[in-house]
Design a protein around this motif. Sequence first.
Motif, short mmCIF file in Angstrom:
data_model
loop_
_atom_site.label_atom_id
_atom_site.label_comp_id
_atom_site.label_asym_id
_atom_site.label_seq_id
_atom_site.Cartn_x
_atom_site.Cartn_y
_atom_site.Cartn_z
N ILE A 219 0.86 -1.19 0.00
CA ILE A 219 0.00 0.00 0.00
C ILE A 219 0.89 1.23 0.00
O ILE A 219 1.86 1.30 0.75
N CYS A 220 0.55 2.21 -0.82
CA CYS A 220 1.34 3.45 -0.85
C CYS A 220 1.16 4.18 0.48
O CYS A 220 0.03 4.44 0.89
N PRO A 221 2.27 4.51 1.16
CA PRO A 221 2.13 5.19 2.45
C PRO A 221 1.56 6.60 2.33
O PRO A 221 1.09 7.16 3.31
N LYS A 222 1.58 7.16 1.11
CA LYS A 222 1.09 8.54 0.95
C LYS A 222 -0.42 8.57 0.67
O LYS A 222 -1.17 9.29 1.32
N CYS A 223 -0.86 7.77 -0.36
CA CYS A 223 -2.26 7.88 -0.78
C CYS A 223 -3.07 6.62 -0.49
O CYS A 223 -4.24 6.54 -0.83
N GLN A 224 -2.42 5.64 0.14
CA GLN A 224 -3.09 4.40 0.56
C GLN A 224 -3.63 3.55 -0.59
O GLN A 224 -4.38 2.62 -0.35
#
Length: 841
Positions: free
Chosen positions: A447-452
């Motif tokens: 999962i992208c830590p910025k935009c989930q």
Amino acid sequence: MRRTHLFRNFRQCFVYRRKSSLRLWEQDINTEIKLNIEKQWSNVVRRSAPNNGMKPYYVLPMFPYPSGNLHMGHVRVYSISDTIARFEQLNGRYSIHPIGWDAFGLPAENAAIERNIPPSQWTKSNINSMKNQLEKLGFNFDWKREISTCDPGYYKWTQFIFLKLFEKGLAYQSKAQVNWDPVDMTVLADEQVDDLGCSWRSGVKVEKKYLTQWFIKTTKFAKALYDGLDSDELENWKDIINLQKHWIGECDGVVVTFKLEVNGEMKTFDVWTSEPYKFIHGDFLIINSSHPLIQDLKSHGRSTLVCLNPVSNCELPVYVVDDFNYPEGRNVYIGCSQIDSEDKKAAQLLNIPVSRQQLKIDIERENSQAVEMALKKNVGGHFVSSKLKDWLISRQRYWGTPIPIIHCKTCGTVPVPYEDLPVELPEIQSSAGIQTLEKLEHWKKCICPKCQSSATRETDTMDTFVDSSWYYYRFLDPNNKLMPFSKEQVVDHMPVDIYVGGKEHAVLHLYYARFMSYFLHSLGWTPTKEPFKKLVVQGMVMGQSYKLKSSGKYIPPDRVEKVGKEYIEKNTGEAVITQWEKMSKSKYNGENPERLLATYGCDTTRLLILADVPPATPRRWSDATLPGVLNWQHRLWMTMREFLNHRNNVPEVNTLTPEEYNKHEYKIWDSRNYLIATTTYHFKHTQKLSVGISRLQSLTSVLRNKVPPEVITKSKEYEKALAVLIIMLAPVTPHFCSELWAGLQSAPHRLTESSNMIDWGKGVLEQTWPKVDGADRCELKLKSSDLLSLTHEKAVQMMLNQESVKKRLTTEIHKTKFELISTMIIDDFGKGVASGLHMIS
Ligand SMILES: [Zn+2]
């Protein structure tokens, strides 16, 4: 009160007297006795000294790659570092002598694939067996500091440091032409490709590929790293300074990062010039078609190219030209036709339209102005040589530190948040086929830590040189759970006092380690930029190999016979060529440390590898060294036996005249002082351990050469000299000397009291390294023709100019006194006169 006092005395006796000599003096020394001695003393020898607030001394041998077997190179490097660590300890320093494992890398991965087991399992079992072998050699490593680069507790911090580099813009991705090994399926550094274009490991022809890779911007520190080589902080680096300077190259140019639109996307590329004013006034740019950006463009059709010069904020036309003399290592050139007449000619030759006007500028002023502008705009401006490249750290293999980056379709390249470290390597059950992280879909998805939203992990792992670029800091704070290390823990211990390792690591490893240390210093984490004060670059241990002249096939030594000066194969009589080469199984010229340990014991093995040849010189390993070393140990043993026999039967009648007795005492006193001074000098300053050892052999000869029993039994000088000899040899052969010392302690009719020099209540490893007492004489030889004009003053001046005297005056000498001794001597120079320099400590 009284009872406590008694109790304290009792304790003291208990602590120091619990080990005693085996009392085997009447037997001849042999391997069995040596092995018994080693067993008897092993606990004492391997006990690391407590840190009693003494000044630390950091002795760092390069940590090994866990291949599974110790080889003679290991025996050499750790015998050197262990001897130095023990020497410093006797000199009242607290020696830090750590060990760990450089455990990631291709060889382990390939070996694991062959055996169909996971690389972690293979590596762990290798570490266990090598640890066992190191222990057998009696090395006094600080095992509490043990680290392994493949342990998540270690590589978590390698990833942490990578993220710091990324944050500072010093870790970046770029498309590059790389050396691709199609068998090992990975990128190779230029140095790993031989002159024929083949891989150093797999031996296959290397392919050129364009791949997006991770780089560390080492060039940003190039000039600092180059200039740092001239710093006074570095001692004894000798020719390594030039190797490093050659690698970095003279930093006579400046790099700026330009932008170019490729297929609708803005790409960056570096432009180097030795004339930075061109970043202000340049009017065209030429680029080789092999440049990755142009390669990308080709497949999409090429239009007129225009790039953005970030310094001048102007657009520049770009021309693709192959036939041009680019600066070494570069494939981009910035031209300035209005100022540089050569550039004008080049433009005309290449049909590049440029203005006819000429500009007059103050070049020096504009050069510095351009650099300032680039630095201010943060688009480059650092000095570097044209040939030096950034460090390509991407490896497309499993067994390495995962690069802590996530790729998101929306957010782009996103660093893994610090609190999510480590990005752990996924466990694999076996190594069937080549496993890469790329193929492990489950692991890749994240999962992208910025935009989930869903994203993928970076699947490249780091070059193992990244792991080893900072390990010497972790050794000082190996259990830190919050940071790679804390400044408090490293501040008193850095730089490393002495770094011991092979010459094969004198270029790349040293360069990367220095870069990393400079970077960590720039973060304010460390006290000094330079990581290593002094280097001992050890020569290779070589074995004699034999091969058939006709076929070039290597054959084992037992199939070879020496006839006159020639070698032949025993059975066929065929001619055999012999040479000294790096030891290897395939050349049948290796030596197995286990065999040496079983046949001679560990002290003799250490002595064998250290005697005769100084650490920096390549060592031709042969049995020829054996008799000398074995004989010396035998002589030391005999000296103790005879000493004890005489001390148990002190003659009652004196047969020597006082003059004769004094003459013997004077000779022993004089030799002891001279040999202490020279041994200390070599152990401490030159690290020529073999020269120090040969001085100890000389002292043995003085104690055995026609010394009457009366002197052996009644002379304090004899007793002191024997004690000093055993103390000074103890760092080299700690078990053997512990036994000799226990023998000396047990001798009746002791003549000297415990003093600064000798503490009779303590073991040999707890003694103080002997110092010169009284005067130490140094001789100067002159041609007889110079004798007539010689004055006292002139003699003193000549002596002071001698290199050996100069050096000795910098050691712990308190007072000096000079005298001219009127002894005529005759030597190779003819007749001469000896002049003496007395140094009083
Ligand atoms: Zn995202």
